[in-house]
Design a protein around this motif. Structure first.
Motif, PDB file in Angstrom:
ATOM      1  N   ALA A  24       0.856  -1.188   0.000  1.00  0.00           N
ATOM      2  CA  ALA A  24       0.000   0.000   0.000  1.00  0.00           C
ATOM      3  C   ALA A  24       0.890   1.235   0.000  1.00  0.00           C
ATOM      4  N   VAL A  25       0.437   2.268  -0.685  1.00  0.00           N
ATOM      5  CA  VAL A  25       1.145   3.548  -0.739  1.00  0.00           C
ATOM      6  C   VAL A  25       0.195   4.647  -0.294  1.00  0.00           C
ATOM      7  N   ALA A  26       0.652   5.503   0.602  1.00  0.00           N
ATOM      8  CA  ALA A  26      -0.140   6.645   1.055  1.00  0.00           C
ATOM      9  C   ALA A  26       0.125   7.839   0.149  1.00  0.00           C
ATOM     10  N   VAL A  27      -0.937   8.465  -0.321  1.00  0.00           N
ATOM     11  CA  VAL A  27      -0.837   9.672  -1.148  1.00  0.00           C
ATOM     12  C   VAL A  27      -1.472  10.809  -0.364  1.00  0.00           C
ATOM     13  N   LEU A  28      -0.664  11.810  -0.013  1.00  0.00           N
ATOM     14  CA  LEU A  28      -1.140  12.946   0.768  1.00  0.00           C
ATOM     15  C   LEU A  28      -1.355  14.141  -0.142  1.00  0.00           C
ATOM     16  N   VAL A  29      -2.565  14.725  -0.086  1.00  0.00           N
ATOM     17  CA  VAL A  29      -2.881  15.918  -0.866  1.00  0.00           C
ATOM     18  C   VAL A  29      -3.282  17.035   0.083  1.00  0.00           C
ATOM     19  N   SER A  30      -3.037  18.267  -0.335  1.00  0.00           N
ATOM     20  CA  SER A  30      -3.298  19.413   0.535  1.00  0.00           C
ATOM     21  C   SER A  30      -4.774  19.765   0.641  1.00  0.00           C
ATOM     22  N   ASP A  31      -5.547  19.469  -0.402  1.00  0.00           N
ATOM     23  CA  ASP A  31      -6.967  19.816  -0.386  1.00  0.00           C
ATOM     24  C   ASP A  31      -7.687  18.947  -1.400  1.00  0.00           C
ATOM     25  N   ILE A  32      -8.400  17.952  -0.936  1.00  0.00           N
ATOM     26  CA  ILE A  32      -9.025  16.983  -1.830  1.00  0.00           C
ATOM     27  C   ILE A  32     -10.130  17.606  -2.679  1.00  0.00           C
ATOM     28  N   THR A  33     -10.630  18.788  -2.288  1.00  0.00           N
ATOM     29  CA  THR A  33     -11.675  19.451  -3.071  1.00  0.00           C
ATOM     30  C   THR A  33     -11.106  20.271  -4.219  1.00  0.00           C
ATOM     31  N   ASN A  34      -9.803  20.462  -4.254  1.00  0.00           N
ATOM     32  CA  ASN A  34      -9.156  21.223  -5.315  1.00  0.00           C
ATOM     33  C   ASN A  34      -9.056  20.347  -6.563  1.00  0.00           C
ATOM     34  N   PRO A  35      -9.654  20.769  -7.689  1.00  0.00           N
ATOM     35  CA  PRO A  35      -9.626  19.935  -8.899  1.00  0.00           C
ATOM     36  C   PRO A  35      -8.222  19.583  -9.368  1.00  0.00           C
ATOM     37  N   PHE A  36      -7.210  20.343  -8.976  1.00  0.00           N
ATOM     38  CA  PHE A  36      -5.837  20.000  -9.342  1.00  0.00           C
ATOM     39  C   PHE A  36      -5.506  18.582  -8.898  1.00  0.00           C
ATOM     40  N   TYR A  37      -5.981  18.226  -7.703  1.00  0.00           N
ATOM     41  CA  TYR A  37      -5.626  16.921  -7.147  1.00  0.00           C
ATOM     42  C   TYR A  37      -6.443  15.775  -7.732  1.00  0.00           C
ATOM     43  N   PHE A  38      -7.558  16.095  -8.424  1.00  0.00           N
ATOM     44  CA  PHE A  38      -8.326  15.026  -9.053  1.00  0.00           C
ATOM     45  C   PHE A  38      -7.441  14.223 -10.005  1.00  0.00           C
ATOM     46  N   ASP A  39      -6.707  14.945 -10.843  1.00  0.00           N
ATOM     47  CA  ASP A  39      -5.865  14.264 -11.830  1.00  0.00           C
ATOM     48  C   ASP A  39      -4.650  13.616 -11.189  1.00  0.00           C
ATOM     49  N   VAL A  40      -4.090  14.257 -10.154  1.00  0.00           N
ATOM     50  CA  VAL A  40      -2.972  13.625  -9.437  1.00  0.00           C
ATOM     51  C   VAL A  40      -3.415  12.277  -8.883  1.00  0.00           C
ATOM     52  N   ILE A  41      -4.573  12.274  -8.211  1.00  0.00           N
ATOM     53  CA  ILE A  41      -5.088  11.053  -7.591  1.00  0.00           C
ATOM     54  C   ILE A  41      -5.395  10.002  -8.648  1.00  0.00           C
ATOM     55  N   ARG A  42      -5.952  10.424  -9.766  1.00  0.00           N
ATOM     56  CA  ARG A  42      -6.238   9.474 -10.848  1.00  0.00           C
ATOM     57  C   ARG A  42      -4.952   8.837 -11.351  1.00  0.00           C
ATOM     58  N   GLY A  43      -3.912   9.653 -11.510  1.00  0.00           N
ATOM     59  CA  GLY A  43      -2.632   9.120 -11.978  1.00  0.00           C
ATOM     60  C   GLY A  43      -2.006   8.143 -11.009  1.00  0.00           C
ATOM     61  N   THR A  44      -1.996   8.496  -9.715  1.00  0.00           N
ATOM     62  CA  THR A  44      -1.407   7.586  -8.723  1.00  0.00           C
ATOM     63  C   THR A  44      -2.218   6.300  -8.604  1.00  0.00           C
ATOM     64  N   GLN A  45      -3.552   6.436  -8.623  1.00  0.00           N
ATOM     65  CA  GLN A  45      -4.402   5.264  -8.481  1.00  0.00           C
ATOM     66  C   GLN A  45      -4.209   4.289  -9.644  1.00  0.00           C
TER      67      GLN A  45
END
Length: 366
Positions: A80-101
């Motif tokens: 398992a890998v933990a991915v920490l984001v500063s604000d999950i409601t920020n659309p910037f992180y939508f794509d980051v999370i999609r890429g890591t997932q």
């Protein structure tokens, strides 16, 4: 429910279906040691291919489901890998999370997602809490200091996105290059004064973009000023727009698209025309940047790719993928991903001195 295995004696089948199938059951079915089964299922590259296939077929037929906690105890790995984001409601992180997932799923690993709410304290608390639950960590836009990140990286495999602590693998989005393109674009439209709408003081990317703006402005003989800091939310755009109007700006580069979109709404309320009276440039090209009014000129970033590359680097550090599959750089180095300016309708020619910003802007929104 576990499927019935008609190739085994009835007593064995009854036993297997009355309880959870274990690694020992798979070992008994294939005639190998439980440790070999564990390696074949968690680290298949360390087991003979024929044996690996036989074990995987038996596990599937028996309905074996891995127990992550037991696997962690036997192998020392949670996968398992933990991915920490500063604000999950920020659309910037939508794509980051999609890429890591997507990258983790392709490797057979699990993602643990943590929202640190723009707080360094919350980020540190999260890192402490997940230390036994994840084999590695991806930090995106961390609010911790370089020294704090480096200390944690000494204990746990770590990759950071949009930070560059010494000795820690990094994925950098080249927004300074995007800033240069944005300034060149504005200069081509006749703008000679550019206002930077700053983001949070704790943001490493914020200072990086400001420094890039100062450097390119000096080279192109453009005057620059800075307002802020501002929280990286749409709601911050109203105050930023008011400050930009008071500064007499004709062109603004915002820390991110959310602030820029908030500015567009406030400027419209005040009767300031975009781009006739003021040009606005955002950063990131998040979902919705082309839907606002007017569509936003912004620096387009390869956000999803950044997430994928970060996971590839981290899995390389964990020995889960061969070194030759790493993205062109040493695991201790940095990968820089290019950006480009996407020109839309929020930027236009600078207003002439004889045509100052609309008088409506002085009457509205007081």
């Amino acid at each position: 429910m576990t499927e019935t295995d008609t190739s085994r004696p009835a007593s064995d089948r009854a036993s297997a279906t009355s309880r959870r199938v274990t690694i020992r059951d798979v070992a008994d079915a294939t005639g190998v040691a439980p440790s070999t089964v564990s390696r074949a299922l968690s680290m298949p590259d360390r087991v003979n291919r024929v044996t690996q296939q036989r074990i995987q077929d038996a596990a599937r037929e028996l309905g074996y489901v891995a127990n992550s906690q037991a696997r962690a105890l036997t192998s020392g790995r949670t996968r398992a890998v933990a991915v920490l984001v500063s604000d999950i409601t920020n659309p910037f992180y939508f794509d980051v999370i999609r890429g890591t997932q997507h990258q983790l799923a392709a490797a057979g690993w699990t993602q643990l997602l943590v929202d640190t709410e723009e707080s360094a304290d919350a980020e540190m608390a999260a890192l402490s809490a997940i230390s036994a639950k994840a084999d590695g960590v991806v930090l995106t836009a961390s609010r911790l200091s370089d020294a704090q990140i480096a200390r944690y990286a000494e204990r746990t495999p770590l990759v950071v996105v949009n930070r560059r602590p010494a000795g820690v693998p990094s994925v950098l989005i080249d927004t300074p290059g995007g800033v240069e393109q944005a300034v060149q674009h504005l200069v081509s439209l006749g703008h000679r004064d550019v206002l930077y709408v700053a983001g949070p003081d704790s943001s490493w990317s914020n200072e990086r973009r400001w420094k890039a703006l100062v450097q390119v402005a000096k080279r192109l003989d453009v005057r620059v000023a800075r307002i802020g800091p501002h929280a990286p939310f749409v709601d911050s755009g109203a105050a930023a727009a008011d400050a930009a109007v008071n500064a007499g700006a004709t062109a603004c580069i915002a820390f991110n698209d959310l602030i820029a979109i908030g500015m567009l709404g406030r400027l419209r309320e005040r009767g300031v025309r975009v781009p006739q009276d003021m040009s606005i440039v955002g950063c990131d090209d998040i979902f919705g940047a082309d839907f606002c009014n007017p569509p936003l000129t912004t620096m387009t970033s390869p956000i999803e790719r950044a997430g994928r590359v970060a996971i590839t680097m981290l899995l390389g550090r964990l020995g889960a993928i061969p070194a030759e599959q790493l993205p062109g750089e040493r695991m201790q180095g940095a990968v820089v991903l290019p950006t480009h300016l996407t020109v839309r309708e929020s930027t236009g020619p600078a207003p002439s001195p004889a045509s100052p910003p609309s008088p409506a802007s002085r009457r509205k929104g007081r």
